[in-house]
Design an enzyme around this catalytic site. Structure first.
Site, PDB file in Angstrom:
ATOM      1  N   LEU A  20       0.828  -1.204   0.000  1.00  0.00           N
ATOM      2  CA  LEU A  20       0.000   0.000   0.000  1.00  0.00           C
ATOM      3  C   LEU A  20       0.861   1.253   0.000  1.00  0.00           C
ATOM      4  O   LEU A  20       0.450   2.308  -0.442  1.00  0.00           O
ATOM      5  CB  LEU A  20      -0.925   0.017   1.224  1.00  0.00           C
ATOM      6  CG  LEU A  20      -2.032  -1.048   1.218  1.00  0.00           C
ATOM      7  CD1 LEU A  20      -2.746  -1.066   2.555  1.00  0.00           C
ATOM      8  CD2 LEU A  20      -3.003  -0.797   0.090  1.00  0.00           C
ATOM      9  N   GLY A  21       2.070   1.140   0.514  1.00  0.00           N
ATOM     10  CA  GLY A  21       2.975   2.281   0.540  1.00  0.00           C
ATOM     11  C   GLY A  21       4.168   1.955   1.419  1.00  0.00           C
ATOM     12  O   GLY A  21       4.190   0.946   2.124  1.00  0.00           O
ATOM     13  N   ALA A  22       5.175   2.826   1.343  1.00  0.00           N
ATOM     14  CA  ALA A  22       6.396   2.613   2.121  1.00  0.00           C
ATOM     15  C   ALA A  22       6.970   3.942   2.532  1.00  0.00           C
ATOM     16  O   ALA A  22       6.873   4.923   1.802  1.00  0.00           O
ATOM     17  CB  ALA A  22       7.420   1.814   1.310  1.00  0.00           C
ATOM     18  N   GLY A  23       7.564   3.965   3.704  1.00  0.00           N
ATOM     19  CA  GLY A  23       8.278   5.127   4.191  1.00  0.00           C
ATOM     20  C   GLY A  23       9.641   4.707   4.672  1.00  0.00           C
ATOM     21  O   GLY A  23       9.986   3.511   4.678  1.00  0.00           O
ATOM     22  N   MET A  25      10.752   4.410   7.496  1.00  0.00           N
ATOM     23  CA  MET A  25      10.770   3.661   8.749  1.00  0.00           C
ATOM     24  C   MET A  25       9.880   2.433   8.724  1.00  0.00           C
ATOM     25  O   MET A  25       9.779   1.736   9.714  1.00  0.00           O
ATOM     26  CB  MET A  25      10.371   4.580   9.896  1.00  0.00           C
ATOM     27  CG  MET A  25      11.308   5.747  10.049  1.00  0.00           C
ATOM     28  SD  MET A  25      10.913   6.758  11.489  1.00  0.00           S
ATOM     29  CE  MET A  25      12.040   8.118  11.213  1.00  0.00           C
ATOM     30  N   GLY A  26       9.230   2.159   7.621  1.00  0.00           N
ATOM     31  CA  GLY A  26       8.396   0.978   7.576  1.00  0.00           C
ATOM     32  C   GLY A  26       7.625   0.852   6.286  1.00  0.00           C
ATOM     33  O   GLY A  26       7.681   1.704   5.412  1.00  0.00           O
ATOM     34  N   LYS A  42       1.044  -3.160   8.909  1.00  0.00           N
ATOM     35  CA  LYS A  42       2.100  -2.156   9.039  1.00  0.00           C
ATOM     36  C   LYS A  42       3.302  -2.808   9.717  1.00  0.00           C
ATOM     37  O   LYS A  42       3.195  -3.359  10.804  1.00  0.00           O
ATOM     38  CB  LYS A  42       1.564  -0.996   9.879  1.00  0.00           C
ATOM     39  CG  LYS A  42       2.575   0.042  10.294  1.00  0.00           C
ATOM     40  CD  LYS A  42       1.853   1.079  11.165  1.00  0.00           C
ATOM     41  CE  LYS A  42       2.780   2.131  11.690  1.00  0.00           C
ATOM     42  NZ  LYS A  42       2.044   3.125  12.512  1.00  0.00           N
ATOM     43  N   ASP A 136      -2.795  14.768  15.390  1.00  0.00           N
ATOM     44  CA  ASP A 136      -2.306  14.868  14.010  1.00  0.00           C
ATOM     45  C   ASP A 136      -3.428  14.604  13.009  1.00  0.00           C
ATOM     46  O   ASP A 136      -3.255  13.875  12.041  1.00  0.00           O
ATOM     47  CB  ASP A 136      -1.150  13.895  13.782  1.00  0.00           C
ATOM     48  CG  ASP A 136      -0.391  14.212  12.491  1.00  0.00           C
ATOM     49  OD1 ASP A 136      -0.324  15.396  12.122  1.00  0.00           O
ATOM     50  OD2 ASP A 136       0.119  13.278  11.862  1.00  0.00           O
TER      51      ASP A 136
END
Length: 741
Positions: A20-23, A25-26, A42, A136
């Site tokens: 679904l996505g990546a950053g 840190m994970g 996650k 947030d």
């Protein structure tokens, strides 16, 4: 998005189907449970999980998310905080985020906004009932499901009144959607979430945040002191949103009151959100919640503000991609960390590197939270990673010039104003704040972007000196000169303005480009990441057959002027267009985005690419740039300064301009730069002290001093080359009066 070769195929009994996505840190995966239920998994990177504090934050995230009912959120189904790579499973919510919906279909209609307001108010009511504050709420954390909006990401939520796990002096949130009290003190209450709700609704109704989303040097200032920009907001929505955006938390409505304001009729309760072609998967990365170093916010009035306490931020594992910390606004900097003018004469300049940049990002389905905690580290000259360990011709101002600057730093008392509305806002603002502490009798006030354009500031005498992202032409100097007693407008170089080529390519670090390749990419001649020209420069990488999502500023910008000037000079065959502040229409790629939004866009969109000012680039991946057969150069303030050192200086006295030779960059220099200036009136003769020229020129000498240039380097500007600094200081010397004269 399909799974990558090195991705696991199963985690905790959940079968992974895609990303679904990546950053940095994970990663968040789309997966299926044993019973076939679609979920989002996650996963935290193992190297970050080795950090005890980081793992503790993850446990708090799991605990916080489990407290809230799934009716208004993505409920937690499973988690393992003790795994080598901790993971969290939530129910998959089909539907785009609010940010995706607005990007794909434009603003919501008033009935849709009211439906959104009611749904979010219900979600906040449930969150607050269990004693949590979200802290947030933003468009990327709101999913538009068929049965109403869902609030996600509890990575930074905490109990009301609970001591936060992050360090003292650190506020957590996303600046365009933070409340004034978060900037002032880092505190958050239920009213803080209501303020964020107002900002989210304004974004949904108008397509933009009410306090902007630009390089963010000014975002916090606007949130704290200025009224929101609600241009284009429908009249029926204004009372609701204005009430939420009250500066005083006590004046904001409760969520119960919001439910009454937003559910006035059956129509608002049953209206469906238009999502059009915006697909629920793959979910593109959207903003997460970085940590923002705090200090006391200096109000616009000349009254003294309480001194800031330097934030103490623990080191955290760095990551090459993913969430990006916000640029540290000048008013949030800790002045005590800057060397004083007196210190400059007594010791060599100490160069510090501070990791700073633009706001944002991670992944819509709960990639934020623990994934959004960043840390900044200040390196000393002998520490690994210190830019001070790379001496060069621009590494310092000479001891003689520094001593002269320190000896006559303050000059006479008096009042002057300096303005900035472009790439140098953060720098000039910080110089003004520092100089006010060093020389309280010389009242230099700052006119920021809200004070009008640079030329407007001259024409209306709002500023006695203004920052210029490019030198004035002869015609402009003539116009400005009419407002100067002597008819003469001065302009001097004060800093180097680096432009970073930024990209979002998960797992591909340190990509290299040259001018012809960049020209072809940004004019649409190269469209794929695995194009032979890119592969030839990056042979160690297995580049994907993915389209390059090229983004250019849709509006006029100084960064466009610098980048097009570089391409036109360094690759004229591939970029045969006239450089300027607006991108040439004949070479325009399909995608344009407001210049201030580009860092956030690249951070949130895989395989995207753009160019932004280095102070706004944060931890976005930055391209190395090479010339001919030379080695590719990494962008740092030092390498940018080296490029300026090879330029030629024209003019005499206090009318100096620098021409960069983009076709022949010096070895080790980063070529996409230009020089920033300060323009001012030389009042001349014996009237200088009375007219205030000496007040302003002593202030400018402070900016050119070793500590002044170190401040700029901390903010990711390039220090002015040594020889040029000496020449400018010499040109200012006749205009400066020593104390007592």
């Amino acid at each position: 998005m399909t799974l990558l070769e090195n991705d696991p195929r199963e985690i905790g009994g959940y079968l992974l189907e895609g990303r679904l996505g990546a950053g940095g840190m994970g990663v968040v995966y789309r997966a299926r449970s044993a019973s076939g239920r679609q979920v989002a998994v996650k996963v935290i990177r193992p190297e970050l999980a080795a950090d005890a504090e980081f793992r503790a934050r993850f446990r708090l995230e799991v605990t916080a998310a489990r407290k809230v009912s799934g009716a208004f959120t993505a409920p937690v189904l499973d988690a393992d905080a003790d795994a080598p790579a901790p993971w969290l499973v939530t129910l998959f919510i089909p539907g785009p985020s609010l940010s995706e919906r607005v990007a794909g279909q434009g603003p919501l209609t008033p009935p849709e906004v009211l439906r959104l307001a009611a749904g979010l108010a219900e979600a906040l009511r449930e969150i607050h009932r269990v004693g949590l504050v979200h802290r947030d709420l933003k468009p990327g954390n709101v999913l538009l499901a068929e049965d109403g909006p869902r609030v996600i990401d509890f990575g930074i939520a905490r109990a009301a009144g609970e001591t936060q796990l992050t360090s003292t002096g650190v506020a957590v949130g996303t600046p365009p959607f933070m409340a004034p009290e978060q900037f002032r003190s880092g505190t958050a209450t239920a009213a803080t979430d209501v303020f964020a709700l107002g900002s989210v609704l304004a974004f949904a109704a108008t397509g933009r945040g009410p306090f902007g989303a630009d390089s963010s040097h000014a975002v916090g200032f606007r949130v704290v002191y200025e009224e929101p920009d609600l241009t284009g907001l429908a009249a029926e929505l204004r009372p609701l949103i204005v009430a939420c955006l009250a500066k005083d938390p006590e004046q904001r409505p409760t969520v119960e009151r919001l439910l009454g304001l937003s559910t006035g009729g059956e129509r608002e309760r049953t209206v469906q959100f238009r999502t059009g072609p915006v697909a629920p998967t793959p979910v593109t990365p959207t903003p997460t919640a970085p940590a923002v170093p705090l200090a006391s916010v200096a109000p616009p009035a000349p009254a003294a503000a309480p001194p800031a306490t330097p934030p103490v931020v623990p080191a955290a594992p760095a990551a090459p991609t993913g969430p990006v910390p916000p640029t540290v606004p000048a008013y949030m900097a800790a002045p005590a960390t800057h060397p004083s003018l007196a210190d400059a004469a007594a010791r060599p300049r100490r160069r510090k590197g501070v990791l700073i940049g633009s706001v944002l990002s991670a992944v819509v389905v709960a990639t934020g939270g623990t994934l959004g905690f960043l840390a900044w580290r200040d390196h000393g000259p002998d520490e690994p990673g210190s830019r001070g360990s790379k001496p060069g011709p621009s590494s310092s101002v000479t001891a003689t010039a520094t001593a002269t600057t320190a000896a006559s730093a303050c000059g006479p008392d008096g009042k002057q104003a300096v303005g900035a509305d472009g790439l140098q806002v953060a720098l000039v603002k910080q110089w003004q704040a520092d100089y006010a502490k060093e020389c309280p009798g010389a009242e230099i006030t700052f006119n920021g972007p809200a004070s009008g354009t640079v030329m407007d500031q001259y024409a209306t005498f709002k500023s006695d000196g203004v920052a210029l992202d490019s030198p004035m032409t002869a015609d402009q100097r003539a116009v400005v000169g009419r407002h100067c007693p002597t008819g003469y407008a001065s302009q001097i170089p004060v800093t180097v303005l680096p432009i970073a080529v930024v990209y979002n390519t998960p797992g591909l670090q340190g990509l290299e480009f040259d001018a012809p390749t960049l020209a072809k990419i940004f004019t649409g001649k190269i469209t794929k990441w695995n194009d032979p020209a890119i592969k030839a420069l990056n042979s160690i990488w297995n580049l994907p057959d993915s389209p390059i999502d090229v983004r250019i500023p849709s509006n006029e910008s100084a960064s466009t002027a610098i980048f097009t000037q570089y391409l036109a000079k360094a690759a004229p065959a591939d970029f045969p267009y006239q450089p300027g502040r607006a991108w040439p229409d004949k070479s325009r790629p399909a995608s344009g985005t407001n210049a201030s939004d580009l860092p956030a866009y690249v951070a949130g969109d895989q395989w995207s690419m753009s160019f932004v000012p280095l102070p706004d680039a944060g931890t976005l991946q930055k391209a190395k740039v090479k010339f001919g057969g030379s080695q590719a150069v990494e962008l740092t303030p030092h390498s940018a300064s080296m490029m300026a050192a090879g330029g030629s200086v024209q003019g005499t006295g206090t009318n100096l301009t620098v021409t960069i030779d983009y076709a022949r960059p010096a070895s080790g220099s980063y070529p996409i730069v230009d020089v920033g200036y300060i323009g001012f009136c030389d009042h001349g003769g014996a009237d200088r002290a009375l007219a205030g020229t000496a007040v302003l020129t002593n202030f400018l000498a402070h900016g050119l001093s070793a500590p002044g240039q170190a401040v700029g380097e901390n903010l990711m500007y390039g220090p002015l080359p040594e020889a040029l600094t000496r020449r400018v200081l010499d040109s200012l010397a006749p205009l400066r009066l020593k104390p007592g004269n």
